[in-house]
Motif scaffolding. Structure first.
Motif, PDB file in Angstrom:
ATOM      1  N   ASN A  75       0.979  -1.209   0.171  1.00  0.00           N
ATOM      2  CA  ASN A  75      -0.155  -0.285  -0.285  1.00  0.00           C
ATOM      3  C   ASN A  75       0.601   0.835  -0.003  1.00  0.00           C
ATOM      4  N   LEU A  76       2.131   0.995   0.659  1.00  0.00           N
ATOM      5  CA  LEU A  76       3.173   2.481   0.891  1.00  0.00           C
ATOM      6  C   LEU A  76       3.481   2.732  -0.585  1.00  0.00           C
ATOM      7  N   GLU A  77       3.651   1.587  -1.455  1.00  0.00           N
ATOM      8  CA  GLU A  77       4.411   1.759  -2.350  1.00  0.00           C
ATOM      9  C   GLU A  77       3.255   2.583  -3.519  1.00  0.00           C
ATOM     10  N   ARG A  78       2.339   2.030  -3.005  1.00  0.00           N
ATOM     11  CA  ARG A  78       1.109   2.720  -4.656  1.00  0.00           C
ATOM     12  C   ARG A  78       0.750   3.861  -4.309  1.00  0.00           C
ATOM     13  N   ASP A 138      -0.210  12.295   2.277  1.00  0.00           N
ATOM     14  CA  ASP A 138      -0.967  12.252   3.318  1.00  0.00           C
ATOM     15  C   ASP A 138      -0.816  11.044   3.919  1.00  0.00           C
ATOM     16  N   VAL A 139      -1.959  10.190   2.854  1.00  0.00           N
ATOM     17  CA  VAL A 139      -1.603   8.307   3.485  1.00  0.00           C
ATOM     18  C   VAL A 139      -0.542   7.625   2.833  1.00  0.00           C
ATOM     19  N   VAL A 140       0.381   8.035   3.529  1.00  0.00           N
ATOM     20  CA  VAL A 140       1.591   7.023   3.562  1.00  0.00           C
ATOM     21  C   VAL A 140       1.912   8.103   5.000  1.00  0.00           C
ATOM     22  N   LYS A 164       0.756   5.128  12.139  1.00  0.00           N
ATOM     23  CA  LYS A 164       0.132   4.119  12.351  1.00  0.00           C
ATOM     24  C   LYS A 164       0.702   3.054  12.985  1.00  0.00           C
ATOM     25  N   ALA A 165       1.382   2.452  11.906  1.00  0.00           N
ATOM     26  CA  ALA A 165       2.136   0.857  12.231  1.00  0.00           C
ATOM     27  C   ALA A 165       3.160   1.253  13.390  1.00  0.00           C
ATOM     28  N   LYS A 166       4.037   2.571  13.476  1.00  0.00           N
ATOM     29  CA  LYS A 166       5.155   2.596  14.091  1.00  0.00           C
ATOM     30  C   LYS A 166       4.313   2.796  15.068  1.00  0.00           C
ATOM     31  N   GLU A 208       7.899  -7.912  19.675  1.00  0.00           N
ATOM     32  CA  GLU A 208       9.229  -8.821  19.575  1.00  0.00           C
ATOM     33  C   GLU A 208       8.395  -9.731  18.532  1.00  0.00           C
ATOM     34  N   VAL A 209       7.682 -10.405  17.891  1.00  0.00           N
ATOM     35  CA  VAL A 209       6.986 -10.852  16.990  1.00  0.00           C
ATOM     36  C   VAL A 209       7.952 -10.932  15.627  1.00  0.00           C
ATOM     37  N   GLN A 210       8.850 -12.410  15.507  1.00  0.00           N
ATOM     38  CA  GLN A 210       9.732 -12.167  14.527  1.00  0.00           C
ATOM     39  C   GLN A 210       8.954 -11.777  12.846  1.00  0.00           C
ATOM     40  N   VAL A 211       7.575 -12.595  12.377  1.00  0.00           N
ATOM     41  CA  VAL A 211       6.821 -11.680  11.624  1.00  0.00           C
ATOM     42  C   VAL A 211       6.942 -10.474  11.643  1.00  0.00           C
ATOM     43  N   PHE A 212       6.186  -9.638  12.367  1.00  0.00           N
ATOM     44  CA  PHE A 212       5.888  -8.365  12.284  1.00  0.00           C
ATOM     45  C   PHE A 212       6.885  -7.720  12.661  1.00  0.00           C
ATOM     46  N   LYS A 213       7.990  -8.310  12.183  1.00  0.00           N
ATOM     47  CA  LYS A 213       9.795  -7.545  13.192  1.00  0.00           C
ATOM     48  C   LYS A 213      10.328  -7.566  11.360  1.00  0.00           C
ATOM     49  N   LYS A 214      10.173  -8.894  10.824  1.00  0.00           N
ATOM     50  CA  LYS A 214      10.417  -8.329   8.834  1.00  0.00           C
ATOM     51  C   LYS A 214       9.599  -7.153   8.270  1.00  0.00           C
ATOM     52  N   TYR A 215       8.042  -7.575   8.783  1.00  0.00           N
ATOM     53  CA  TYR A 215       7.705  -6.654   8.094  1.00  0.00           C
ATOM     54  C   TYR A 215       7.409  -5.189   8.050  1.00  0.00           C
ATOM     55  N   TYR A 216       7.653  -4.776   9.224  1.00  0.00           N
ATOM     56  CA  TYR A 216       7.691  -3.149   9.640  1.00  0.00           C
ATOM     57  C   TYR A 216       9.001  -3.072   9.244  1.00  0.00           C
ATOM     58  N   ALA A 217      10.542  -3.893   8.814  1.00  0.00           N
ATOM     59  CA  ALA A 217      11.344  -3.664   8.557  1.00  0.00           C
ATOM     60  C   ALA A 217      11.276  -2.888   7.382  1.00  0.00           C
ATOM     61  N   GLU A 218      10.138  -4.482   6.556  1.00  0.00           N
ATOM     62  CA  GLU A 218      10.321  -3.660   5.019  1.00  0.00           C
ATOM     63  C   GLU A 218       9.481  -2.238   5.046  1.00  0.00           C
ATOM     64  N   VAL A 219       8.597  -2.344   6.170  1.00  0.00           N
ATOM     65  CA  VAL A 219       7.594  -0.258   6.192  1.00  0.00           C
ATOM     66  C   VAL A 219       9.038   0.559   5.936  1.00  0.00           C
ATOM     67  N   GLU A 220       9.608   0.315   7.105  1.00  0.00           N
ATOM     68  CA  GLU A 220      11.138   1.341   7.121  1.00  0.00           C
ATOM     69  C   GLU A 220      11.944   1.788   5.996  1.00  0.00           C
ATOM     70  N   THR A 221      12.244   1.140   5.230  1.00  0.00           N
ATOM     71  CA  THR A 221      13.239   0.915   3.764  1.00  0.00           C
ATOM     72  C   THR A 221      12.610   1.318   2.710  1.00  0.00           C
ATOM     73  N   ARG A 222      10.533   1.460   2.996  1.00  0.00           N
ATOM     74  CA  ARG A 222      10.250   2.089   2.070  1.00  0.00           C
ATOM     75  C   ARG A 222       9.410   3.247   2.152  1.00  0.00           C
ATOM     76  N   ILE A 223       9.943   3.227   3.648  1.00  0.00           N
ATOM     77  CA  ILE A 223       9.740   5.114   3.946  1.00  0.00           C
ATOM     78  C   ILE A 223      10.685   5.279   4.236  1.00  0.00           C
ATOM     79  N   GLU A 224      12.264   5.029   4.263  1.00  0.00           N
ATOM     80  CA  GLU A 224      13.574   5.670   4.000  1.00  0.00           C
ATOM     81  C   GLU A 224      13.661   6.353   2.273  1.00  0.00           C
ATOM     82  N   ALA A 225      13.153   5.622   1.644  1.00  0.00           N
ATOM     83  CA  ALA A 225      13.316   5.668   0.038  1.00  0.00           C
ATOM     84  C   ALA A 225      12.180   7.155  -0.021  1.00  0.00           C
ATOM     85  N   LEU A 226      11.164   6.884   0.897  1.00  0.00           N
ATOM     86  CA  LEU A 226      10.475   8.149   0.477  1.00  0.00           C
ATOM     87  C   LEU A 226      10.767   9.559   0.918  1.00  0.00           C
TER      88      LEU A 226
END
Length: 936
Positions: A289-292, A300-302, A308-310, A317-335
């Motif tokens: 959704n961030l990419e789109r 503003d939506v991003v 909200k995600a932050k 501490e959940v590994q799955v959530f950590k993995k997806y949140y790290a991907e979110v941070e990567t997209r935000i850094e590119a933004l």
């Protein structure tokens, strides 16, 4: 029995069309006396009384029911008035049908669908009643009007659940542009749906379970009964049997339901996983959704999703959530990098800059994006200014090459090798030279500039472009800084988090840096303008950076005035931004230097224009003995001062142009020089022949024969006549023109006007005296030179002469010559007659006195003859006698012997009367001159 009130009348309804259950307002007359008086209300034939709300005798509010008619009247019935009428009608629109799975913003009436779902005879699954796309291909709504389709298929419907379903209507409405291959695919889809079988239910499982549970309950009851009876044996055997039955039942159940229960466990685990995915689908879908949204520009939506995600998963501490949140941070850094690039990109509007700064602030970008943007804008403005200069300097060099080619062609066209007398239409290039103007507003250094300047000079266009650039860019730059200082760049989130306060603190610390930026922009603006217009005011190093213009000729005062107005408007625009005055003082200094330079250049060009007045002299004398030259001189000065009015006037914040002593002295000297140029012009016209007139300062066009036709118009004027005209002009200049010019100088605030007037008057008087002496020399010397030869003509001797019989011819010839001088002066200017005649008489009387004193002795007749001629001359020119001429006549008479006898005195008187009588006609001019002089 008649009714007391009139029947109801409906005159309006709002709205006048709508679907069922639309709320309408009915207006009219005699709509009832109260709610109880209203007994009937129909719209399009449907009874709406249940929803009617009586408001007043002229207003009723109700809802439209499900009428059968598309359009009908509004009928109101009351107890007091009976059945009414209507002048308006209401149109009932068909509502758009909404499917079971279609989204709707309102609650849909499900009555019809409920009836069909409870109709078990149809054997249709509930969700298949109204599928959204029964053909299974893409729907393309056509643009056919609904009314046309209704008329084309009367009584039919495009709803496939309707009994009157029309397949053709459905295809036209939803698949008018669908290809034939796609329609084939739709047929295949329909066949698959028709052949699909319903899966069987698992009711038998539920039935078996209930039987098993009933058997177990029965066995439990028997066991309890046996315990109550106390029969141990029976209990043991029965218990063993029951246990066997239960074991067999359990084994049978395990065997029977093992597969079912396994599928259930697998379904439960899948359901749990789906529940987790559904519950946390926000995080799992967030990277995509961030990419789109980034691609669409919905920053503003991003930002909202990221915040909200932050807050939800930033510290998970959940590994799955950590993995997806790290991907979110990567997209935000590119933004962040993308937004920073957009922020520093130029050109950009102030709105976009504020928006990107707010985005970066909300994304907690490192550093200070606002200050980075300010620095980038500063460098961009400076680069724009220098690029503007370089482009115009380059364009000027190219233009000079083009104009040189035109000049060479023009020179060839004016070459003597060409036949200028032939009847050939002039070329456009030659016309450039022939139409040069001599007006003050278009005077320049050279005639070539007049011919080539068919549009504004490059320096003037450059200044306009440069100031426009600064005025258009600096306000946004200044407003960006103000927003940075007061914290309005950031959102409420930043304010709550304390980021706004940190930004304000940074802004306070960087005030001096921003002040240096503004000063650098102002210095660049001023130095670029100086490099184009005032290169001598820059140092050598600055001239290499800010100059580069080819200054073949300096701009005229007209263009400098235009530039001053442009810079003034720019200064006013910058002042309106509330920029501190100390930052704009350098612009005021530039304006002052431009004003001073404009005055200097204008006065210099005025001197050149006045020098050219010599070639405009037509020698046509008016009644006062004046030519148009003094008037042209005065008008030229006035026009020049009027062109400087806006330059001399001080705008708010500007200093007087004469505040510096050096400026006062330079302007005073130039003003004196202008007056001296005109005086030299008069002297040149008076003393030099036409062929000796200096035309070296004029252009080729100015020295053309056509222009000087008026100068040679009257070539019969003698040198003496030119001197007289010049003397008349000098007299008028001294008494009127110079005084008027002094008043105009004072009116425009010039300093040292008294000095200008004094020096100019002295120079004018010196010229007047030189011209006067020259004219007297031309006229008096021949007369004086003819006296001595005339006296001694025929070997006349004062010692031995006959008795006088009258005045001799030499004196008459002298008087005729004096009369000729009088006539010449009178023809030019009556005011000059007394002055010229007095000097001529002085010269003649002085010579006559000298001759008488040189005679050694007189005889009686000689003394009488001499006295007769002296008295005759003295009495004739008595009106022009001066103390010097009277003294000369007295000395001449004293050199003669006295007449002792009365006979001699009587003879002298008779001879004098005879002379006056005989030359009465010739001597009349002196009497006329006398009366004219007395009136003057």
């Amino acid at each position: 029995m008649s009714r007391a009130r009139q029947p109801p009348l409906v005159t309006g309804i709002s709205p006048n069309e709508g679907i069922s259950w639309t709320k309408v307002t009915i207006r009219g007359e005699n709509l009832g006396t109260g709610p109880t008086d209203l007994i009937g209300l129909t719209i399009c034939g449907h009874n709406c009384l249940l929803t009617a709300e009586w408001m007043s005798a002229s207003k009723i509010v109700c809802r439209v029911g499900q009428a059968k008619n598309d359009k009908g009247d509004i009928i109101v019935t009351t107890k007091s008035g009976g059945r009414g009428t209507s002048t308006v009608s209401f149109k009932l629109l068909k509502p758009e049908k909404i499917g079971i799975l279609d989204q709707s913003a309102v609650w849909v009436d499900e009555m019809n669908y409920y009836d069909m779902r409870t109709d078990r005879n149809k054997g249709i699954p509930p969700l298949s009643l109204r599928p959204a796309n029964p053909l299974g291909i893409e729907i393309d709504k056509g643009r056919f009007p609904q009314k046309d389709l209704e008329s084309l298929f009367p009584g039919m419907s495009a709803d496939f659940t309707s009994e009157n379903f029309s397949a053709a209507w459905y295809l036209i409405e939803n698949h008018s542009t669908t290809s034939f291959d796609q329609l084939k695919t739709a047929v295949v889809n329909l066949k698959k749906q028709a052949n699909k079988k319903n899966e069987g239910s698992l009711a038998y499982v539920k039935g078996g379970l209930s039987t098993f549970f009933e058997a177990q309950d029965a066995l439990s009851a028997i066991h309890q009964k046996l315990e109550a009876d106390g029969t141990e044996k029976v209990e043991g055997s029965m218990t063993q049997k029951l246990e066997n039955v239960l074991n067999r039942a359990s084994n049978t159940a395990d065997t029977l339901f093992q597969e079912v229960l396994g599928r259930k466990d697998k379904a439960d685990s899948t359901r749990n996983a789906l529940n987790v995915l559904q519950r946390f689908k926000f995080l799992f879908n967030l990277p995509l959704n961030l990419e789109r949204n980034i691609q669409k520009g919905d920053y503003d939506v991003v930002i909202n999703d990221y915040e909200k995600a932050k807050s939800l998963f930033g510290k998970t501490e959940v590994q799955v959530f950590k993995k997806y949140y790290a991907e979110v941070e990567t997209r935000i850094e590119a933004l962040r990098e993308l937004l920073l690039d957009k922020l520093l990109e130029t050109p950009s509007t102030l709105h976009d800059q504020k928006r990107y700064i707010r985005y970066l602030s909300d994304l907690h970008a490192p550093g200070d994006p606002a200050w980075q943007c300010i620095g980038a804008q500063h460098q961009w403005i400076l680069q724009l200014m220098h690029n503007c200069k370089e482009s115009y300097v380059k364009e000027q060099k190219g233009k000079d090459t083009f104009l040189f080619c035109i000049y060479m062609c023009n020179s060839l066209l004016h070459s003597p090798m060409l036949d200028l007398e032939s009847d050939v239409r002039p070329s456009p290039i030659g016309h450039l030279s022939q139409t040069a103007s001599l007006k003050r507003g278009s005077s320049f250094q050279s005639g070539r500039d007049d011919a080539w300047r068919y549009k504004a000079p490059q320096q003037v266009v450059f200044v306009e472009k440069l100031t426009k650039l600064v005025v258009s860019q600096l306000p946004n730059f200044w407003k960006l800084w103000i927003s940075y200082v007061n914290g309005s760049l950031f959102s409420e989130t930043a304010e709550k988090s304390g980021q706004m306060e940190r930004s304000k603190k940074n802004a306070r610390q960087r005030q001096n840096d921003f002040k240096k930026m503004i000063q650098e922009v102002m210095h660049s603006l001023v130095k670029l303008i100086r490099g184009a217009l005032l290169p001598f005011s820059l140092r050598e190093g600055e001239l290499r950076q800010y100059g580069g213009w080819e200054m073949k000729s300096e701009l005229s005062g007209q263009w400098l005035t235009h530039v001053i107005q442009t810079v003034r408007l720019s200064s006013e625009s910058l002042t309106a931004l509330e920029i501190p005055n100390d930052m704009l003082q350098i612009i005021q200094d530039l304006i002052l230097d431009l004003r001073v330079r404009c005055i200097i250049v204008t006065l210099q060009h005025t001197a050149e224009d006045i020098k050219r007045l010599a070639e405009k002299e037509d020698w046509v004398v008016d009644n006062e003995g004046l030519t148009s030259l003094p008037s042209q001189f005065e008008q030229c000065i006035i026009h020049s001062l009027q062109s400087l009015k806006t330059v001399l006037d001080c705008k708010p914040g500007e200093a007087s142009v004469f505040q510096q002593q050096k400026t006062q002295e330079d302007v005073c000297q130039l003003s004196i020089g202008i007056m001296q140029v005109f005086i030299d012009c008069l002297e040149q016209l008076s003393t030099k022949p036409d062929g000796d007139i200096d035309t070296s300062h004029l252009s080729v066009d100015v020295s053309s024969p056509d222009l000087f036709g008026s100068i040679h118009e009257d070539s019969s004027l003698s040198s003496e006549q030119r001197l007289l005209i010049a003397l008349s002009n000098c007299r008028y200049l001294e008494r009127h023109t110079f005084l008027n010019i002094a008043e105009h100088f004072e009116k425009h605030g010039f300093q040292g006007v008294d000095k200008i007037t004094q020096v100019s008057m002295e120079s004018l008087k010196e010229l007047d005296q030189r011209l006067f002496e020259m004219y007297i020399e031309f006229k008096a010397d021949p007369i004086v030179g003819s006296l001595e030869p005339g006296i001694y003509a025929g070997y006349f001797d004062w010692k031995d002469c006959l008795v006088p019989t009258g005045v001799r011819n030499y004196l008459k010839e002298a008087l005729v010559n004096i009369i000729a001088v009088h006539a010449e002066v009178f023809t030019i200017s009556k005011d000059l007659v007394p002055r010229v005649m007095s000097r001529v008489v002085e010269a003649v009387s002085e010579e006559l006195s000298r001759l008488m004193q040189c005679v050694s002795s007189f005889s009686k007749n000689g003394a009488l003859q001499a006295k007769l001629e002296i008295c005759a001359l003295r009495d004739t020119v008595a009106i022009y006698l001066t103390p010097e001429s009277k003294s000369s006549f007295k000395q001449a008479l004293e050199a003669l012997p006295q007449l002792s006898s009365g006979t001699d005195r009587k003879l002298l008187e008779e001879l004098l009367n005879k002379f006056k009588s005989s030359m009465h006609l010739q001597l009349t001019c002196f009497q006329a001159s006398s009366s004219a002089m007395m009136k003057t």
